[in-house]
Design a protein around this motif. Sequence first.
Motif, PDB file in Angstrom:
ATOM      1  N   THR A  93      67.006  15.972  13.624  1.00 36.20           N
ATOM      2  CA  THR A  93      67.966  16.592  14.530  1.00 36.20           C
ATOM      3  C   THR A  93      69.304  15.847  14.494  1.00 36.20           C
ATOM      4  OG1 THR A  93      66.607  15.500  16.214  1.00 36.20           O
ATOM      5  CG2 THR A  93      66.434  17.872  16.064  1.00 36.20           C
ATOM      6  N   HIS A 109      71.824  20.851  18.027  1.00 40.09           N
ATOM      7  CA  HIS A 109      71.055  21.815  18.823  1.00 40.09           C
ATOM      8  C   HIS A 109      70.475  22.977  18.010  1.00 40.09           C
ATOM      9  CE1 HIS A 109      71.334  20.475  23.045  1.00 40.09           C
ATOM     10  NE2 HIS A 109      72.313  19.741  22.559  1.00 40.09           N
ATOM     11  N   THR A 141      67.611  16.122  25.695  1.00 43.03           N
ATOM     12  CA  THR A 141      67.216  16.925  24.525  1.00 43.03           C
ATOM     13  C   THR A 141      65.700  17.014  24.343  1.00 43.03           C
ATOM     14  OG1 THR A 141      67.484  14.963  23.130  1.00 43.03           O
ATOM     15  CG2 THR A 141      69.363  16.456  23.285  1.00 43.03           C
ATOM     16  N   LEU A 144      63.830  20.264  25.278  1.00 41.78           N
ATOM     17  CA  LEU A 144      64.096  21.423  24.415  1.00 41.78           C
ATOM     18  C   LEU A 144      63.131  21.437  23.238  1.00 41.78           C
ATOM     19  CD1 LEU A 144      68.003  21.013  24.228  1.00 41.78           C
ATOM     20  CD2 LEU A 144      66.677  22.400  25.848  1.00 41.78           C
TER      21      LEU A 144
END
Length: 228
Positions: free
Chosen positions: A142, A154, A184, A187
């Motif tokens: 990421t 994202h 984060t 998510l």
Amino acid sequence: MTFSHDLKIAPSILAADFADFGREIEAVEAQGADWIHVDVMDGHFVPNLTFGPPLVKAIRKHIKTVMDVHLMIAPVDPYIDAFADAGADVLTAHLEAGPHTHRTLQAIRGAGCKAGLALNPGTPVEAVKPLLDLTDLICIMTVNPGFGGQKFIHSQVEQVRTLRALIGDRPIHIEIDGGVDPTTAPLVRAAGADVLVAGSAVFKGGSAAEPAAYGDNIRAIRAATGDL
Ligand code: DX5
Ligand code: ZN
């Protein structure tokens, strides 16, 4: 290592004190780390250099949990035996590191390690499809690999969701690496990840001598995902 989708926090020692890995690892494990993530960089596949098999072997004896070795090197194959001998439990190679990933994954399992496959943010996750049955862990980057402390990308969350569906009921861990923090983590956890690598978000504010912050930081990530 028994397989489960329970949340695992894997602090990356890239954010620890490089002169004190032994005590840093012992401190962060005592504070609740589930795995220890070890970032190997070669200054060629990624624009940074860290360390090689002798250092990994030296820290092995300080790790009571799982040694998760992330190879950001190319080529991979000539070094598999050395990292297996150093005691890697999980040995992860990048899909982008060479033309023969299928052979690499076979060689990693052949050397007695769990086989991990990492994907850079620019790689479509569908590329893992023919390799799923050779893989024990898939690491979705990421951030662009090479450095700690970068901003979470994202758009990768959707790739995690796609991967979760591709994996189906196979016993394959989904690992997230880069920019994981309490904002984060929820998510990617909701999208199907079970191993969250975190460097700066775990090691900030503490030290081997004053490790309480490590525990607070790990609990903050767990609390954010609802996995306390
Ligand atoms: C990046 C490394 C990561 C890194 C994560 O190339 O693979 O493991 O240490 O660091 P943070 O959590 O600070 O983004
Ligand atoms: Zn990593």
